[in-house]
Design a protein around this motif. Sequence first.
Motif, PDB file in Angstrom:
ATOM      1  N   HIS A 110      -3.093  26.126 -23.091  1.00 27.34           N
ATOM      2  CA  HIS A 110      -2.240  26.374 -24.280  1.00 27.34           C
ATOM      3  C   HIS A 110      -3.079  26.948 -25.428  1.00 27.34           C
ATOM      4  O   HIS A 110      -2.814  28.030 -25.902  1.00 27.34           O
ATOM      5  CB  HIS A 110      -1.487  25.120 -24.717  1.00 27.34           C
ATOM      6  CG  HIS A 110      -0.722  24.493 -23.607  1.00 27.34           C
ATOM      7  ND1 HIS A 110       0.348  25.098 -23.025  1.00 27.34           N
ATOM      8  CD2 HIS A 110      -0.919  23.327 -22.923  1.00 27.34           C
ATOM      9  CE1 HIS A 110       0.811  24.342 -22.044  1.00 27.34           C
ATOM     10  NE2 HIS A 110       0.050  23.256 -21.966  1.00 27.34           N
TER      11      HIS A 110
ATOM     12  N   TYR B 141      -7.338  20.833 -24.015  1.00 21.38           N
ATOM     13  CA  TYR B 141      -5.952  21.105 -24.381  1.00 21.38           C
ATOM     14  C   TYR B 141      -5.839  21.541 -25.846  1.00 21.38           C
ATOM     15  O   TYR B 141      -6.808  21.481 -26.616  1.00 21.38           O
ATOM     16  CB  TYR B 141      -5.088  19.868 -24.128  1.00 21.38           C
ATOM     17  CG  TYR B 141      -4.791  19.647 -22.671  1.00 21.38           C
ATOM     18  CD1 TYR B 141      -3.872  20.442 -21.993  1.00 21.38           C
ATOM     19  CD2 TYR B 141      -5.432  18.643 -21.952  1.00 21.38           C
ATOM     20  CE1 TYR B 141      -3.593  20.240 -20.654  1.00 21.38           C
ATOM     21  CE2 TYR B 141      -5.164  18.430 -20.611  1.00 21.38           C
ATOM     22  CZ  TYR B 141      -4.236  19.233 -19.962  1.00 21.38           C
ATOM     23  OH  TYR B 141      -3.977  19.038 -18.630  1.00 21.38           O
ATOM     24  N   GLN B 142      -4.637  21.898 -26.210  1.00 21.39           N
ATOM     25  CA  GLN B 142      -4.384  22.445 -27.552  1.00 21.39           C
ATOM     26  C   GLN B 142      -4.766  21.451 -28.651  1.00 21.39           C
ATOM     27  O   GLN B 142      -4.697  20.244 -28.489  1.00 21.39           O
ATOM     28  CB  GLN B 142      -2.903  22.843 -27.699  1.00 21.39           C
ATOM     29  CG  GLN B 142      -1.919  21.685 -27.720  1.00 21.39           C
ATOM     30  CD  GLN B 142      -1.511  21.225 -26.331  1.00 21.39           C
ATOM     31  OE1 GLN B 142      -2.092  21.591 -25.332  1.00 21.39           O
ATOM     32  NE2 GLN B 142      -0.470  20.395 -26.279  1.00 21.39           N
TER      33      GLN B 142
ATOM     34  N   GLY C 146      -8.030  15.645 -24.136  1.00 24.96           N
ATOM     35  CA  GLY C 146      -6.592  15.688 -24.354  1.00 24.96           C
ATOM     36  C   GLY C 146      -6.219  16.326 -25.676  1.00 24.96           C
ATOM     37  O   GLY C 146      -7.035  16.443 -26.605  1.00 24.96           O
ATOM     38  N   SER C 147      -4.965  16.683 -25.777  1.00 25.55           N
ATOM     39  CA  SER C 147      -4.490  17.439 -26.936  1.00 25.55           C
ATOM     40  C   SER C 147      -4.743  16.684 -28.238  1.00 25.55           C
ATOM     41  O   SER C 147      -4.582  15.470 -28.322  1.00 25.55           O
ATOM     42  CB  SER C 147      -2.995  17.732 -26.793  1.00 25.55           C
ATOM     43  OG  SER C 147      -2.305  16.534 -26.533  1.00 25.55           O
TER      44      SER C 147
ATOM     45  N   ARG D  44     -13.024  11.444 -19.570  1.00 24.90           N
ATOM     46  CA  ARG D  44     -11.697  11.859 -20.001  1.00 24.90           C
ATOM     47  C   ARG D  44     -11.472  11.339 -21.412  1.00 24.90           C
ATOM     48  O   ARG D  44     -11.554  10.124 -21.648  1.00 24.90           O
ATOM     49  CB  ARG D  44     -10.628  11.313 -19.056  1.00 24.90           C
ATOM     50  CG  ARG D  44     -10.561  12.111 -17.759  1.00 24.90           C
ATOM     51  CD  ARG D  44      -9.452  11.644 -16.876  1.00 24.90           C
ATOM     52  NE  ARG D  44      -9.843  10.437 -16.151  1.00 24.90           N
ATOM     53  CZ  ARG D  44      -9.015   9.705 -15.416  1.00 24.90           C
ATOM     54  NH1 ARG D  44      -7.753  10.039 -15.323  1.00 24.90           N
ATOM     55  NH2 ARG D  44      -9.456   8.650 -14.781  1.00 24.90           N
TER      56      ARG D  44
ATOM     57  N   ALA E 196      -8.910  10.858 -24.404  1.00 25.49           N
ATOM     58  CA  ALA E 196      -7.451  10.801 -24.516  1.00 25.49           C
ATOM     59  C   ALA E 196      -6.932  11.720 -25.600  1.00 25.49           C
ATOM     60  O   ALA E 196      -7.621  12.002 -26.587  1.00 25.49           O
ATOM     61  CB  ALA E 196      -7.020   9.365 -24.817  1.00 25.49           C
ATOM     62  N   ALA E 197      -5.682  12.124 -25.414  1.00 26.01           N
ATOM     63  CA  ALA E 197      -4.998  12.867 -26.474  1.00 26.01           C
ATOM     64  C   ALA E 197      -5.084  12.061 -27.765  1.00 26.01           C
ATOM     65  O   ALA E 197      -4.860  10.852 -27.774  1.00 26.01           O
ATOM     66  CB  ALA E 197      -3.538  13.080 -26.070  1.00 26.01           C
TER      67      ALA E 197
ATOM     68  N   ILE F  94     -13.377   6.787 -19.615  1.00 24.75           N
ATOM     69  CA  ILE F  94     -12.122   7.188 -20.261  1.00 24.75           C
ATOM     70  C   ILE F  94     -12.174   6.615 -21.666  1.00 24.75           C
ATOM     71  O   ILE F  94     -12.413   5.415 -21.849  1.00 24.75           O
ATOM     72  CB  ILE F  94     -10.895   6.634 -19.511  1.00 24.75           C
ATOM     73  CG1 ILE F  94     -10.871   7.155 -18.075  1.00 24.75           C
ATOM     74  CG2 ILE F  94      -9.618   7.021 -20.249  1.00 24.75           C
ATOM     75  CD1 ILE F  94      -9.720   6.591 -17.246  1.00 24.75           C
TER      76      ILE F  94
ATOM     77  N   ILE G  75     -12.287   2.647 -22.330  1.00 27.80           N
ATOM     78  CA  ILE G  75     -11.426   1.659 -21.676  1.00 27.80           C
ATOM     79  C   ILE G  75     -11.751   1.524 -20.200  1.00 27.80           C
ATOM     80  O   ILE G  75     -11.265   0.614 -19.542  1.00 27.80           O
ATOM     81  CB  ILE G  75      -9.919   2.013 -21.842  1.00 27.80           C
ATOM     82  CG1 ILE G  75      -9.602   3.411 -21.283  1.00 27.80           C
ATOM     83  CG2 ILE G  75      -9.492   1.879 -23.296  1.00 27.80           C
ATOM     84  CD1 ILE G  75      -8.120   3.639 -21.092  1.00 27.80           C
TER      85      ILE G  75
HETATM   86  C1  LIG Z   1      -6.689   9.363 -21.513  1.00 24.62           C
HETATM   87  C2  LIG Z   1      -5.902   9.728 -20.271  1.00 24.62           C
HETATM   88  C3  LIG Z   1      -6.662  10.809 -19.505  1.00 24.62           C
HETATM   89  C4  LIG Z   1      -5.804   8.451 -19.463  1.00 24.62           C
HETATM   90  O1  LIG Z   1      -5.051   8.660 -18.338  1.00 24.62           O
HETATM   91  P1  LIG Z   1      -5.049   7.556 -17.164  1.00 24.62           P
HETATM   92  O2  LIG Z   1      -6.394   7.436 -16.574  1.00 24.62           O
HETATM   93  O3  LIG Z   1      -3.920   7.893 -16.250  1.00 24.62           O
HETATM   94  O4  LIG Z   1      -4.806   6.183 -17.904  1.00 24.62           O
HETATM   95  P2  LIG Z   1      -3.444   5.402 -18.213  1.00 24.62           P
HETATM   96  O5  LIG Z   1      -2.333   6.361 -18.530  1.00 24.62           O
HETATM   97  O6  LIG Z   1      -3.246   4.426 -17.104  1.00 24.62           O
HETATM   98  O7  LIG Z   1      -3.803   4.613 -19.542  1.00 24.62           O
HETATM   99  C5  LIG Z   1      -4.804   3.636 -19.574  1.00 24.62           C
HETATM  100  C6  LIG Z   1      -4.703   2.911 -20.914  1.00 24.62           C
HETATM  101  O8  LIG Z   1      -5.021   3.826 -21.974  1.00 24.62           O
HETATM  102  C7  LIG Z   1      -3.939   3.925 -22.895  1.00 24.62           C
HETATM  103  N1  LIG Z   1      -3.827   5.324 -23.309  1.00 24.62           N
HETATM  104  C8  LIG Z   1      -3.653   6.385 -22.481  1.00 24.62           C
HETATM  105  N2  LIG Z   1      -3.623   7.513 -23.209  1.00 24.62           N
HETATM  106  C9  LIG Z   1      -3.810   7.161 -24.489  1.00 24.62           C
HETATM  107  C10 LIG Z   1      -3.871   7.885 -25.705  1.00 24.62           C
HETATM  108  N3  LIG Z   1      -3.766   9.217 -25.709  1.00 24.62           N
HETATM  109  N4  LIG Z   1      -4.101   7.202 -26.840  1.00 24.62           N
HETATM  110  C11 LIG Z   1      -4.221   5.858 -26.839  1.00 24.62           C
HETATM  111  N5  LIG Z   1      -4.152   5.100 -25.717  1.00 24.62           N
HETATM  112  C12 LIG Z   1      -3.956   5.748 -24.558  1.00 24.62           C
HETATM  113  C13 LIG Z   1      -2.721   3.483 -22.105  1.00 24.62           C
HETATM  114  O9  LIG Z   1      -1.716   2.971 -22.948  1.00 24.62           O
HETATM  115  C14 LIG Z   1      -3.310   2.406 -21.241  1.00 24.62           C
HETATM  116  O10 LIG Z   1      -3.491   1.225 -21.992  1.00 24.62           O
HETATM  117  P3  LIG Z   1      -3.308  -0.230 -21.333  1.00 24.62           P
HETATM  118  O11 LIG Z   1      -4.372  -0.311 -20.258  1.00 24.62           O
HETATM  119  O12 LIG Z   1      -3.517  -1.166 -22.471  1.00 24.62           O
HETATM  120  O13 LIG Z   1      -1.935  -0.235 -20.757  1.00 24.62           O
HETATM  121  C15 LIG Z   1      -4.495  10.283 -20.606  1.00 24.62           C
HETATM  122  O14 LIG Z   1      -3.660   9.255 -21.120  1.00 24.62           O
HETATM  123  C16 LIG Z   1      -4.525  11.408 -21.649  1.00 24.62           C
HETATM  124  O15 LIG Z   1      -4.509  11.187 -22.860  1.00 24.62           O
HETATM  125  N6  LIG Z   1      -4.565  12.669 -21.119  1.00 24.62           N
HETATM  126  C17 LIG Z   1      -4.530  13.867 -21.943  1.00 24.62           C
HETATM  127  C18 LIG Z   1      -3.246  14.605 -21.596  1.00 24.62           C
HETATM  128  C19 LIG Z   1      -2.929  15.762 -22.522  1.00 24.62           C
HETATM  129  O16 LIG Z   1      -3.543  15.974 -23.540  1.00 24.62           O
HETATM  130  N7  LIG Z   1      -1.952  16.528 -22.112  1.00 24.62           N
HETATM  131  C20 LIG Z   1      -1.538  17.669 -22.841  1.00 24.62           C
HETATM  132  C21 LIG Z   1      -0.611  18.452 -21.936  1.00 24.62           C
HETATM  133  S1  LIG Z   1       0.081  19.816 -22.789  1.00 24.62           S
END
Ligand SMILES: CC(C)(COP(=O)(O)OP(=O)(O)OC[C@H]1O[C@@H](n2cnc3c(N)ncnc32)[C@H](O)[C@@H]1OP(=O)(O)O)[C@@H](O)C(=O)NCCC(=O)NCCS
Length: 180
Positions: free
Chosen positions: A82, A101-102, A134-135, A150, A152-153, A166, A175
């Motif tokens: 993006h 990501y964006q 992440g975004s 990784r 997180a967004a 992560i 985490i």
């Molecule tokens: C960080 C990330 C990679 C983790 O994915 P995952 O390994 O599948 O982990 P989960 O979704 O099982 O989440 C694990 C824990 O982190 C938390 N979490 C996940 N993403 C989070 C975020 N962005 N901010 C805060 N907490 C987050 C979840 O709530 C979960 O907490 P819990 O253990 O207390 O329930 C994913 O959530 C993420 O942010 N990916 C970026 C995606 C993106 O930017 N997409 C844009 C598309 S246009």
Amino acid sequence: MWRDWVELINKIWETDPAAYSRLEIVLFYPGFHALVLHSIAHQLWQRNIKLPASLIAFFARVFTGVEIHPGAKIGRRVFIDHGMGVVVGETSVVGDDALIYQGVTIGAVAAGHMGASTRNKKRHPTIGKGVIIGSGASILGNIDIGDGCRVAAGAIVLENIPANSIVVGPPARVISKKSD
Ligand SMILES: CC(C)(COP(=O)(O)OP(=O)(O)OC[C@H]1O[C@@H](n2cnc3c(N)ncnc32)[C@H](O)[C@@H]1OP(=O)(O)O)[C@@H](O)C(=O)NCCC(=O)NCCS
């Protein structure tokens, strides 16, 4: 350079399920355009041809919404998906196969306060290989994000992160961490 661009097209094709052809990637993916233009700007920058390098970076930002300083070192097959709003600072290093990501900022911390005294010093992050950012995440300062992390967004990361973690936030916290 051509080989790197073809590699990147193939990487995007393998990574993005929304892509329907390689031609679409070449024509319509701003992250691809931004990196092609950056690879030209960076080569000029390294040869100390700085004004044309900045001109290309400026054009890339207007055209794609992605701002990469021509001095930034970007690895192979880095996919900016993006793209809009991505900022990558001058002394950043981004490892091979990173996915960005964006809205991601890879920047300096408190840049306004440090001013000219930090010119030519490393003040931006080093992102490892295969890192996913992440975004909207911000990674700030001269810190290392280990291979395979990784981010997180929306996370704001100000400290070194060990490989394969992560990290979510703010405040950013690891985490989970796979053993190396
Ligand atoms: C960080 C990330 C990679 C983790 O994915 P995952 O390994 O599948 O982990 P989960 O979704 O099982 O989440 C694990 C824990 O982190 C938390 N979490 C996940 N993403 C989070 C975020 N962005 N901010 C805060 N907490 C987050 C979840 O709530 C979960 O907490 P819990 O253990 O207390 O329930 C994913 O959530 C993420 O942010 N990916 C970026 C995606 C993106 O930017 N997409 C844009 C598309 S246009």
